[in-house]
Design a protein around this motif. Sequence first.
Motif, PDB file in Angstrom:
ATOM      1  N   CYS A 327       0.615  -1.265  -0.398  1.00  0.00           N
ATOM      2  CA  CYS A 327       0.031  -0.186  -0.024  1.00  0.00           C
ATOM      3  C   CYS A 327       1.158   1.465  -0.243  1.00  0.00           C
ATOM      4  O   CYS A 327       2.248   1.328   0.740  1.00  0.00           O
ATOM      5  CB  CYS A 327      -1.032   0.026   0.982  1.00  0.00           C
ATOM      6  SG  CYS A 327      -2.233  -0.856   1.521  1.00  0.00           S
ATOM      7  N   ARG A 328       0.830   2.050  -0.899  1.00  0.00           N
ATOM      8  CA  ARG A 328       1.173   3.439  -1.532  1.00  0.00           C
ATOM      9  C   ARG A 328       0.130   4.408  -1.128  1.00  0.00           C
ATOM     10  O   ARG A 328      -0.304   4.233  -1.843  1.00  0.00           O
ATOM     11  CB  ARG A 328       2.536   3.633  -1.899  1.00  0.00           C
ATOM     12  CG  ARG A 328       1.852   3.776  -3.769  1.00  0.00           C
ATOM     13  CD  ARG A 328       3.080   3.023  -4.382  1.00  0.00           C
ATOM     14  NE  ARG A 328       2.279   3.006  -6.215  1.00  0.00           N
ATOM     15  CZ  ARG A 328       3.160   3.033  -6.710  1.00  0.00           C
ATOM     16  NH1 ARG A 328       3.819   3.209  -7.293  1.00  0.00           N
ATOM     17  NH2 ARG A 328       2.459   2.773  -8.008  1.00  0.00           N
ATOM     18  N   LEU A 330      -0.938   7.966  -2.635  1.00  0.00           N
ATOM     19  CA  LEU A 330      -0.602   8.678  -4.130  1.00  0.00           C
ATOM     20  C   LEU A 330      -0.523  10.480  -3.801  1.00  0.00           C
ATOM     21  O   LEU A 330      -1.994  10.781  -3.623  1.00  0.00           O
ATOM     22  CB  LEU A 330      -2.062   8.847  -5.384  1.00  0.00           C
ATOM     23  CG  LEU A 330      -1.896   6.534  -5.424  1.00  0.00           C
ATOM     24  CD1 LEU A 330      -2.872   6.622  -6.173  1.00  0.00           C
ATOM     25  CD2 LEU A 330      -0.816   6.652  -6.365  1.00  0.00           C
ATOM     26  N   ARG A 333      -3.595  11.875  -7.962  1.00  0.00           N
ATOM     27  CA  ARG A 333      -4.651  11.380  -8.984  1.00  0.00           C
ATOM     28  C   ARG A 333      -4.354  11.288 -10.888  1.00  0.00           C
ATOM     29  O   ARG A 333      -4.780  10.130 -11.033  1.00  0.00           O
ATOM     30  CB  ARG A 333      -5.946  10.916  -8.826  1.00  0.00           C
ATOM     31  CG  ARG A 333      -5.618  11.261  -6.798  1.00  0.00           C
ATOM     32  CD  ARG A 333      -7.499  11.714  -6.486  1.00  0.00           C
ATOM     33  NE  ARG A 333      -7.821  10.687  -7.145  1.00  0.00           N
ATOM     34  CZ  ARG A 333      -9.479  10.724  -7.096  1.00  0.00           C
ATOM     35  NH1 ARG A 333     -10.233  11.610  -6.132  1.00  0.00           N
ATOM     36  NH2 ARG A 333     -10.553  10.011  -7.833  1.00  0.00           N
ATOM     37  N   GLU A 373      -5.618   9.178  -0.214  1.00  0.00           N
ATOM     38  CA  GLU A 373      -5.774   8.107  -0.932  1.00  0.00           C
ATOM     39  C   GLU A 373      -4.592   7.314  -1.410  1.00  0.00           C
ATOM     40  O   GLU A 373      -3.933   7.556  -1.845  1.00  0.00           O
ATOM     41  CB  GLU A 373      -5.793   8.625  -2.151  1.00  0.00           C
ATOM     42  CG  GLU A 373      -6.656   7.344  -3.267  1.00  0.00           C
ATOM     43  CD  GLU A 373      -7.398   7.512  -4.510  1.00  0.00           C
ATOM     44  OE1 GLU A 373      -8.215   7.492  -5.235  1.00  0.00           O
ATOM     45  OE2 GLU A 373      -7.288   9.106  -4.977  1.00  0.00           O
ATOM     46  N   GLN A 375      -3.462   3.286  -2.594  1.00  0.00           N
ATOM     47  CA  GLN A 375      -2.913   2.447  -4.051  1.00  0.00           C
ATOM     48  C   GLN A 375      -2.316   1.516  -3.346  1.00  0.00           C
ATOM     49  O   GLN A 375      -1.229   1.073  -3.027  1.00  0.00           O
ATOM     50  CB  GLN A 375      -2.165   2.856  -5.179  1.00  0.00           C
ATOM     51  CG  GLN A 375      -2.621   1.839  -6.117  1.00  0.00           C
ATOM     52  CD  GLN A 375      -0.792   1.919  -6.876  1.00  0.00           C
ATOM     53  OE1 GLN A 375      -0.084   2.026  -6.772  1.00  0.00           O
ATOM     54  NE2 GLN A 375      -1.846   1.997  -8.315  1.00  0.00           N
ATOM     55  N   CYS A 376      -3.534   0.147  -2.607  1.00  0.00           N
ATOM     56  CA  CYS A 376      -2.633  -1.085  -2.782  1.00  0.00           C
ATOM     57  C   CYS A 376      -3.419  -2.528  -3.417  1.00  0.00           C
ATOM     58  O   CYS A 376      -4.107  -2.350  -4.097  1.00  0.00           O
ATOM     59  CB  CYS A 376      -4.252  -1.368  -1.130  1.00  0.00           C
ATOM     60  SG  CYS A 376      -3.445   0.011   0.154  1.00  0.00           S
ATOM     61  N   SER A 377      -2.481  -3.158  -3.840  1.00  0.00           N
ATOM     62  CA  SER A 377      -1.789  -3.750  -4.952  1.00  0.00           C
ATOM     63  C   SER A 377      -0.863  -5.328  -4.548  1.00  0.00           C
ATOM     64  O   SER A 377      -0.593  -5.099  -3.450  1.00  0.00           O
ATOM     65  CB  SER A 377      -0.901  -3.503  -5.394  1.00  0.00           C
ATOM     66  OG  SER A 377      -1.435  -1.833  -6.609  1.00  0.00           O
ATOM     67  N   SER A 401      -5.033  -4.096  -8.251  1.00  0.00           N
ATOM     68  CA  SER A 401      -4.616  -2.591  -6.905  1.00  0.00           C
ATOM     69  C   SER A 401      -6.326  -2.501  -7.101  1.00  0.00           C
ATOM     70  O   SER A 401      -7.173  -2.076  -7.676  1.00  0.00           O
ATOM     71  CB  SER A 401      -4.466  -2.216  -8.161  1.00  0.00           C
ATOM     72  OG  SER A 401      -4.013  -0.831  -7.472  1.00  0.00           O
ATOM     73  N   VAL A 402      -6.521  -1.622  -5.558  1.00  0.00           N
ATOM     74  CA  VAL A 402      -7.377  -0.830  -5.396  1.00  0.00           C
ATOM     75  C   VAL A 402      -7.412   0.455  -4.665  1.00  0.00           C
ATOM     76  O   VAL A 402      -6.120   0.557  -4.491  1.00  0.00           O
ATOM     77  CB  VAL A 402      -8.073  -1.547  -4.735  1.00  0.00           C
ATOM     78  CG1 VAL A 402      -8.955  -3.142  -4.958  1.00  0.00           C
ATOM     79  CG2 VAL A 402      -7.509  -1.627  -2.871  1.00  0.00           C
ATOM     80  N   ARG A 403      -7.960   1.183  -4.302  1.00  0.00           N
ATOM     81  CA  ARG A 403      -8.004   2.566  -3.722  1.00  0.00           C
ATOM     82  C   ARG A 403      -8.523   2.269  -2.893  1.00  0.00           C
ATOM     83  O   ARG A 403      -9.730   2.140  -2.474  1.00  0.00           O
ATOM     84  CB  ARG A 403      -8.264   3.449  -4.558  1.00  0.00           C
ATOM     85  CG  ARG A 403      -8.245   4.095  -6.032  1.00  0.00           C
ATOM     86  CD  ARG A 403      -6.642   4.714  -6.647  1.00  0.00           C
ATOM     87  NE  ARG A 403      -5.490   3.878  -7.662  1.00  0.00           N
ATOM     88  CZ  ARG A 403      -5.734   4.768  -8.534  1.00  0.00           C
ATOM     89  NH1 ARG A 403      -6.482   6.008  -8.423  1.00  0.00           N
ATOM     90  NH2 ARG A 403      -5.229   5.038  -9.457  1.00  0.00           N
ATOM     91  N   ARG A 405      -9.527   5.125   0.921  1.00  0.00           N
ATOM     92  CA  ARG A 405      -9.181   6.856   1.108  1.00  0.00           C
ATOM     93  C   ARG A 405      -8.896   6.539   3.134  1.00  0.00           C
ATOM     94  O   ARG A 405      -9.367   5.699   3.406  1.00  0.00           O
ATOM     95  CB  ARG A 405     -10.291   6.851   1.010  1.00  0.00           C
ATOM     96  CG  ARG A 405     -10.253   9.172   1.170  1.00  0.00           C
ATOM     97  CD  ARG A 405     -11.672   9.913   0.859  1.00  0.00           C
ATOM     98  NE  ARG A 405     -11.714  11.154   1.318  1.00  0.00           N
ATOM     99  CZ  ARG A 405     -11.989  12.453   0.835  1.00  0.00           C
ATOM    100  NH1 ARG A 405     -13.617  11.570   0.963  1.00  0.00           N
ATOM    101  NH2 ARG A 405     -11.893  13.898   1.409  1.00  0.00           N
TER     102      ARG A 405
END
Length: 407
Positions: A327-328, A330, A333, A373, A375-377, A401-403, A405
């Motif tokens: 998870c990082r 962003l 966007r 936000e 990004q978890c991949s 990957s999902v976003r 918040r």
Amino acid sequence: MRRSKYRRANTPAWFSGRRRIIALAAASLAAFGGVVAVTQISNASSEDPVTKRALASCDNLTAPKSSRLSTQTRKGTYTTNNGRVTQHADDGAGDVATTAQVRTRCREWVMNNVASDAETLARRNRGRGNNNGGNQGGNNNGGNQGGNNGGNASAQPSTGAQPSNGAQPSTGAGSQPPAQGGDNGGNNNGGDQGGNNQGGNNNGGNQGGGNQNPAPQPTATTPPPGAGLGILTNSCDTSDLEDHDGFQRGNRCVSTEFGEVGAAANNPTLLITGAPRVVNRNQPFTLQVSTRNLIRDRFLAAGQGGYYVESSVLQGGLVRGHFHTACRILDNRNAAPAGDPVPAFFVATEDSRGGAQPDTVAIQVPGLPQSGEFQCSSWAGDGSHRIPMMERANQTPAFDSVRIRVR
């Protein structure tokens, strides 16, 4: 243009093939060997010049410095899901080998591989000295037929050659007209050319005694992969960069072969099947990750030198490896993020499960540290952490990957 010092054309022979790994891939040695002191080293093998140079190269190896780690991940290796799932924080990057470990494993590898090769070669050479080459070519078959026929038959006039001193006519093959061995023997001091060179090197009596050399067979050539496409290169032989050593270092050239690729129906796939949309800062949450066609039983810690050193391996047509989750944040966007910042969370998951049928693993994230936000991949990896290969170019990699918040 500077070439890699291990890739020059005049590289010593002992540095080629398997032995070159000693000086190039300390990490590979670390990944596959245990931290065990080398004992019972035979004098014959350890005193062999090749082995001594290989052992000396081990003393030049050094372990890398620790790399930057994700900020929120629990450190080290731990288990989740009631002990059924093993998680490796940051792909094992925090499990850093020491210089002493790297050198010890290198020496162990040398003694198990290079030294054993030296002993095998020595035994073969001893065998040749007693029963093959010199004796067959010089004393037994080749010598009596190649040497005496090549030398003693040279006592017979052969294109003007003078008889050798003390040569007596031989009683068997000598009565036959000398062929190549006899002529060469007569003109070149008998035993040397007829017995040793012709007889010893070319199957003793057969060649030295008069049989002609067999006609050379043409060597088959196979076009390289991608022939005609104008590929830039397909090996590190043309690279100016240093060879990759299994640790997390850039500006290196990786020579590890890609390895085995399965059929399209057996290529790994991955999907994040459950994730929250919104979480609070530092609030733990769970990601559900499903994989198919991935046996999750191969993991070589990056910090120990297991990065990009193992080729892909199939079992029953399925890739052996593990999968990653990160998870990082962003910052923007509308633009691709920078590649170098460390993520807030990163684990590599192996649990000795997985297979042709899809199953699901719960990844427990301890919380994310700041609002924004994320990004978890998740993505599959083979034994050396690369996304598994696919049979066709138009297949989707095992990645999702999902976003999320964070407020």
